[in-house]
Scaffold this motif. Structure first.
Motif, PDB file in Angstrom:
ATOM      1  N   LEU A  57       3.594  53.255  39.911  1.00  0.00           N
ATOM      2  CA  LEU A  57       4.546  53.946  39.035  1.00  0.00           C
ATOM      3  C   LEU A  57       4.741  53.121  37.764  1.00  0.00           C
ATOM      4  N   PHE A  58       4.610  53.770  36.616  1.00  0.00           N
ATOM      5  CA  PHE A  58       4.834  53.124  35.315  1.00  0.00           C
ATOM      6  C   PHE A  58       6.100  53.693  34.686  1.00  0.00           C
ATOM      7  N   GLU A  59       7.046  52.819  34.363  1.00  0.00           N
ATOM      8  CA  GLU A  59       8.284  53.233  33.717  1.00  0.00           C
ATOM      9  C   GLU A  59       8.505  52.392  32.470  1.00  0.00           C
ATOM     10  N   LEU A  60       8.698  53.039  31.322  1.00  0.00           N
ATOM     11  CA  LEU A  60       8.919  52.323  30.074  1.00  0.00           C
ATOM     12  C   LEU A  60      10.307  51.698  30.096  1.00  0.00           C
ATOM     13  N   THR A  61      10.387  50.414  29.776  1.00  0.00           N
ATOM     14  CA  THR A  61      11.671  49.721  29.828  1.00  0.00           C
ATOM     15  C   THR A  61      11.804  48.764  28.657  1.00  0.00           C
ATOM     16  N   GLU A  62      13.030  48.412  28.336  1.00  0.00           N
ATOM     17  CA  GLU A  62      13.318  47.493  27.228  1.00  0.00           C
ATOM     18  C   GLU A  62      13.570  46.104  27.799  1.00  0.00           C
ATOM     19  N   VAL A  63      12.943  45.099  27.216  1.00  0.00           N
ATOM     20  CA  VAL A  63      13.171  43.721  27.639  1.00  0.00           C
ATOM     21  C   VAL A  63      13.673  42.926  26.445  1.00  0.00           C
ATOM     22  N   PRO A  64      14.422  41.869  26.669  1.00  0.00           N
ATOM     23  CA  PRO A  64      14.967  41.073  25.566  1.00  0.00           C
ATOM     24  C   PRO A  64      13.874  40.549  24.646  1.00  0.00           C
ATOM     25  N   ASP A  65      14.059  40.744  23.354  1.00  0.00           N
ATOM     26  CA  ASP A  65      13.085  40.275  22.368  1.00  0.00           C
ATOM     27  C   ASP A  65      13.596  38.971  21.767  1.00  0.00           C
ATOM     28  N   VAL A  66      13.473  37.914  22.538  1.00  0.00           N
ATOM     29  CA  VAL A  66      13.986  36.617  22.102  1.00  0.00           C
ATOM     30  C   VAL A  66      12.828  35.738  21.655  1.00  0.00           C
ATOM     31  N   LYS A  67      13.159  34.718  20.896  1.00  0.00           N
ATOM     32  CA  LYS A  67      12.126  33.806  20.428  1.00  0.00           C
ATOM     33  C   LYS A  67      11.593  32.973  21.594  1.00  0.00           C
ATOM     34  N   LEU A  68      10.331  32.613  21.482  1.00  0.00           N
ATOM     35  CA  LEU A  68       9.732  31.772  22.517  1.00  0.00           C
ATOM     36  C   LEU A  68      10.233  30.341  22.387  1.00  0.00           C
ATOM     37  N   THR A  69      10.658  29.776  23.498  1.00  0.00           N
ATOM     38  CA  THR A  69      11.046  28.373  23.501  1.00  0.00           C
ATOM     39  C   THR A  69       9.791  27.506  23.532  1.00  0.00           C
ATOM     40  N   ASP A  70       9.962  26.222  23.287  1.00  0.00           N
ATOM     41  CA  ASP A  70       8.806  25.321  23.334  1.00  0.00           C
ATOM     42  C   ASP A  70       8.169  25.326  24.720  1.00  0.00           C
ATOM     43  N   ALA A  71       9.019  25.403  25.754  1.00  0.00           N
ATOM     44  CA  ALA A  71       8.492  25.421  27.127  1.00  0.00           C
ATOM     45  C   ALA A  71       7.680  26.682  27.380  1.00  0.00           C
ATOM     46  N   MET A  72       8.141  27.811  26.849  1.00  0.00           N
ATOM     47  CA  MET A  72       7.421  29.077  27.022  1.00  0.00           C
ATOM     48  C   MET A  72       6.093  29.037  26.271  1.00  0.00           C
ATOM     49  N   LYS A  73       6.101  28.488  25.051  1.00  0.00           N
ATOM     50  CA  LYS A  73       4.869  28.387  24.270  1.00  0.00           C
ATOM     51  C   LYS A  73       3.852  27.489  24.976  1.00  0.00           C
ATOM     52  N   ASP A  74       4.340  26.373  25.516  1.00  0.00           N
ATOM     53  CA  ASP A  74       3.452  25.435  26.200  1.00  0.00           C
ATOM     54  C   ASP A  74       2.845  26.070  27.442  1.00  0.00           C
ATOM     55  N   THR A  75       3.645  26.853  28.167  1.00  0.00           N
ATOM     56  CA  THR A  75       3.156  27.532  29.369  1.00  0.00           C
ATOM     57  C   THR A  75       2.077  28.549  29.014  1.00  0.00           C
ATOM     58  N   LEU A  76       2.323  29.346  27.962  1.00  0.00           N
ATOM     59  CA  LEU A  76       1.330  30.335  27.532  1.00  0.00           C
ATOM     60  C   LEU A  76       0.038  29.655  27.105  1.00  0.00           C
ATOM     61  N   ARG A  77       0.173  28.579  26.349  1.00  0.00           N
ATOM     62  CA  ARG A  77      -1.018  27.864  25.862  1.00  0.00           C
ATOM     63  C   ARG A  77      -1.853  27.340  27.020  1.00  0.00           C
ATOM     64  N   LYS A  78      -1.180  26.762  28.028  1.00  0.00           N
ATOM     65  CA  LYS A  78      -1.904  26.191  29.162  1.00  0.00           C
ATOM     66  C   LYS A  78      -2.546  27.280  30.021  1.00  0.00           C
TER      67      LYS A  78
END
Length: 214
Positions: A57-78
């Motif tokens: 099941l696919f349901e369109l939903t809204e999620v918080p559009d917050v800035k990426l923290t340094d920890a989030m950026k580092d996790t994505l990069r790795k």
């Protein structure tokens, strides 16, 4: 920002709108080939029942559009470079809510419960492209990255299956995120993947077939 909440047999993850619609459109386009039992849509909500019993099941939903923290950026990069990532639970949850990663769960051992394997979504890969420090940026290569012994075993597993293999199945078979990342082409410095991701699961690419014929 808007993402699709994808619920498969009770397990919910967030995926980008592009990924969600790609799976829905493929189900419409290859209805008979995929053995679709039923397919329905109501507005931005879509439902697919596959021939193997999976109900999505696919349901369109809204999620918080917050800035990426340094920890989030580092996790994505790795994740994008195939490294082993150690991050706190709040970082994983924040990235998942934004639809940048998807959590695929699979039974492991009775005494160990369920293990969780995080992978980048398409949106996550796009976001990760802007998080790699210049000094750490990988160099472009003209040749494919060599396959590790574990990666080759994963290729052989996909070949033996003879069908698209879902990520959860690969996880259950013992192939973790780093192994799959190493051969699926998500690393930006690899010009061609050994396996390709489809809405139904992973399949061998031409390069993967050539690798196994060696």
């Amino acid at each position: 920002m808007k993402v699709y909440k994808r619920t498969e047999n009770g397990v919910t993850t967030n995926v980008s709108i592009r990924e969600g619609l790609a799976e829905v459109e493929r189900a419409d386009r290859e209805f008979d080939t995929l053995g679709i039992r039923s397919r329905s849509s109501k507005g931005s909500t879509h439902f697919i029942e596959y021939g193997d019993g999976r109900k999505v099941l696919f349901e369109l939903t809204e999620v918080p559009d917050v800035k990426l923290t340094d920890a989030m950026k580092d996790t994505l990069r790795k994740l994008n470079s195939g490294e082993v990532v150690f991050a706190d639970a709040s970082t994983w949850r924040a990235l998942e809510r934004r639809g940048l990663i998807t959590a695929n769960t699979a039974p492991w051992e009775p005494m160990q419960g369920t293990r969780c394997l995080y992978m980048l979504t398409d949106a996550g890969r796009e976001a990760a492209a802007g998080t790699t420090p210049v000094e750490d940026a990988p160099q472009e290569h003209t040749a494919p990255k060599p396959v590790t012994p574990k990666g080759r075993k994963c290729l052989e597993y996909v070949r033996r299956a003879g069908r698209p293999v879902p990520l959860a199945e690969l996880s259950k078979a013992g192939f973790n995120g780093n192994t799959v990342n190493s051969i699926d082409g998500c690393l930006r410095f690899r010009p061609e993947p050994y396996i390709q991701r489809t809405p139904a699961g992973y399949v061998l690419s031409d390069l993967g077939r050539r690798e196994l014929s060696r």
